[in-house]
Scaffold this motif. Structure first.
Motif, PDB file in Angstrom:
ATOM      1  N   ASP A  95     -17.572 -14.510  -7.472  1.00  0.00           N
ATOM      2  CA  ASP A  95     -16.811 -16.646  -7.804  1.00  0.00           C
ATOM      3  C   ASP A  95     -17.981 -17.651  -7.002  1.00  0.00           C
ATOM      4  OD1 ASP A  95     -15.267 -18.132  -8.067  1.00  0.00           O
ATOM      5  OD2 ASP A  95     -13.653 -18.844  -6.394  1.00  0.00           O
TER       6      ASP A  95
ATOM      7  N   SER B 295     -19.347 -20.812  -8.727  1.00  0.00           N
ATOM      8  CA  SER B 295     -18.123 -21.871  -8.182  1.00  0.00           C
ATOM      9  C   SER B 295     -18.914 -23.015  -7.426  1.00  0.00           C
ATOM     10  CB  SER B 295     -16.943 -21.813  -7.617  1.00  0.00           C
ATOM     11  OG  SER B 295     -16.514 -21.246  -6.957  1.00  0.00           O
TER      12      SER B 295
ATOM     13  N   GLY C  17      -8.835 -19.072 -17.026  1.00  0.00           N
ATOM     14  CA  GLY C  17      -9.293 -19.593 -16.190  1.00  0.00           C
ATOM     15  C   GLY C  17      -9.430 -18.923 -15.213  1.00  0.00           C
ATOM     16  N   PRO C  18      -9.851 -18.490 -14.477  1.00  0.00           N
ATOM     17  CA  PRO C  18     -11.839 -18.926 -14.621  1.00  0.00           C
ATOM     18  C   PRO C  18     -12.450 -17.977 -15.090  1.00  0.00           C
ATOM     19  CG  PRO C  18     -11.641 -17.336 -12.292  1.00  0.00           C
ATOM     20  CD  PRO C  18     -10.605 -17.419 -12.807  1.00  0.00           C
TER      21      PRO C  18
ATOM     22  N   ILE D 289     -15.992 -16.911 -15.821  1.00  0.00           N
ATOM     23  CA  ILE D 289     -17.715 -16.603 -15.101  1.00  0.00           C
ATOM     24  C   ILE D 289     -18.844 -15.134 -16.349  1.00  0.00           C
ATOM     25  CG2 ILE D 289     -19.181 -15.747 -13.104  1.00  0.00           C
ATOM     26  CD1 ILE D 289     -16.473 -16.573 -11.488  1.00  0.00           C
TER      27      ILE D 289
ATOM     28  N   THR E  58     -13.008 -26.317 -20.881  1.00  0.00           N
ATOM     29  CA  THR E  58     -14.706 -25.310 -20.519  1.00  0.00           C
ATOM     30  C   THR E  58     -15.493 -26.966 -21.090  1.00  0.00           C
ATOM     31  OG1 THR E  58     -17.167 -23.902 -22.108  1.00  0.00           O
ATOM     32  CG2 THR E  58     -14.992 -25.140 -23.317  1.00  0.00           C
TER      33      THR E  58
ATOM     34  N   ARG F 222     -23.620 -23.477 -11.938  1.00  0.00           N
ATOM     35  CA  ARG F 222     -22.628 -23.888 -12.218  1.00  0.00           C
ATOM     36  C   ARG F 222     -22.433 -23.272 -13.641  1.00  0.00           C
ATOM     37  NH1 ARG F 222     -17.505 -26.557 -11.001  1.00  0.00           N
ATOM     38  NH2 ARG F 222     -17.388 -26.150  -9.011  1.00  0.00           N
TER      39      ARG F 222
ATOM     40  N   TYR G  37     -20.280 -20.914 -15.043  1.00  0.00           N
ATOM     41  CA  TYR G  37     -19.222 -20.815 -14.757  1.00  0.00           C
ATOM     42  C   TYR G  37     -18.352 -21.710 -15.998  1.00  0.00           C
ATOM     43  CZ  TYR G  37     -15.250 -22.230 -11.682  1.00  0.00           C
ATOM     44  OH  TYR G  37     -13.874 -22.668 -10.890  1.00  0.00           O
TER      45      TYR G  37
ATOM     46  N   PRO H  67     -13.093 -23.120 -15.592  1.00  0.00           N
ATOM     47  CA  PRO H  67     -13.117 -23.475 -13.610  1.00  0.00           C
ATOM     48  C   PRO H  67     -11.508 -22.207 -13.521  1.00  0.00           C
ATOM     49  CG  PRO H  67     -12.296 -25.721 -15.087  1.00  0.00           C
ATOM     50  CD  PRO H  67     -12.807 -24.729 -16.035  1.00  0.00           C
ATOM     51  N   ALA H  68     -11.565 -22.493 -12.341  1.00  0.00           N
ATOM     52  CA  ALA H  68     -10.279 -21.605 -12.520  1.00  0.00           C
ATOM     53  C   ALA H  68      -9.156 -21.984 -12.460  1.00  0.00           C
ATOM     54  CB  ALA H  68     -10.376 -20.972 -10.947  1.00  0.00           C
TER      55      ALA H  68
END
Length: 263
Positions: free
Chosen positions: A144, A148, A188-189, A191, A216, A251, A254, A257-258
């Motif tokens: 992460d 992130s 979320g997240p 990855i 997204t 990113r 990513y 997002p969380a």
């Protein structure tokens, strides 16, 4: 008017603001945010008027939960709350269309955006992931941070807690989590090393889960979801920063997002 730090005892009043503004935060989300960093409330003799939440990371702070009750508008409360938290720089936030002009006036500039898509995924899971456990915390926190750009082991400790409402799945080089929302589940997240892998991981976490929301900023993931019948909900959010040129991390990996609150 007084601005003071919020506590768990203030969550019921915070939820009144959430209901008033039609947001989807739950009491559990408020409690998580209060555990991860300081939050501030504007009060007068009638009670809570507005809120602003901060989540401090070594790299920058995330700002969220900037809410002012409809009964307290046009009094500069949002500006006062933001001024109160902007003494630490740099800062990052996801702005709604309503809030974006305020943040622009305070020195924020856009660096990205997300679109909100909602729907149901049917069919079998891809089998690409496995359930994560607390033993995976060091690996997931490091992944992460790399992607992130934020150092936040406490967040992963909370996400991986067996009592947490989050469900966390991981692959060899990715992770995806879901949390309950009032209408279903939010992803979320997310990855992953590529959009293709991200879509396969989405299938794993969303297949048979009922109505799912994905925020997204990736065009390929958005196209995949639309192709599976997902529809756009809300107006999306703009990723904005102040005191820095951009957000840290890689990113490109990513894909969700969380949360909009956590950056």
């Amino acid at each position: 008017m007084e601005i003071r730090r919020l506590t768990v005892a203030d969550v019921p009043d915070c939820m009144k603001l959430i209901t008033d503004r039609g947001w989807a935060w739950t009491p559990e989300q408020w409690e998580l945010m209060l555990a991860l960093g300081p939050a501030w409330g504007a009060f007068d003799e009638t009670g809570l008027l507005g809120t602003a939440v901060t989540t401090p990371y070594p790299q920058m702070q995330a700002i969220s939960g900037v809410l002012v009750g409809s009964w307290a508008g046009r009094r500069g409360i949002g500006t006062q709350l933001m001024t109160n938290v902007l003494d630490i720089s740099p800062s990052v936030l996801f702005a709604t269309a309503m809030g974006e002009p305020l943040y622009a006036r305070l020195g924020f500039h856009p660096v990205g955006a997300t679109v909100e898509l909602q729907g149901e995924l049917t069919g079998p899971a891809s089998g690409m992931t496995r359930p994560a456990t607390p033993a995976d915390l060091p690996v997931l926190a490091a992944l992460d941070e790399e992607v992130s750009g934020f150092t936040r082991p406490l967040l992963w400790e909370r996400l991986l807690d067996p009592a947490s409402p989050y469900r966390v799945l991981m692959s060899a080089d990715g992770v995806v989590a879901t949390r309950p929302n009032p209408a279903g589940e939010t992803v979320g997240p997310l990855i992953a090393p590529s959009a293709e892998v991200a879509c396969a991981m989405l299938v794993d976490v969303a297949a048979g889960a009922g109505r799912v929301r994905v925020d997204t900023g990736d065009a390929e993931v958005a196209a995949f979801l639309r192709g599976r019948g997902f529809e756009q909900g809300g107006g999306g959010c703009t990723l904005m920063v102040c005191g820095a040129d951009d957000v840290p991390g890689d990113r490109s990996r990513y894909f969700a997002p969380a949360s909009h609150a956590l950056g």
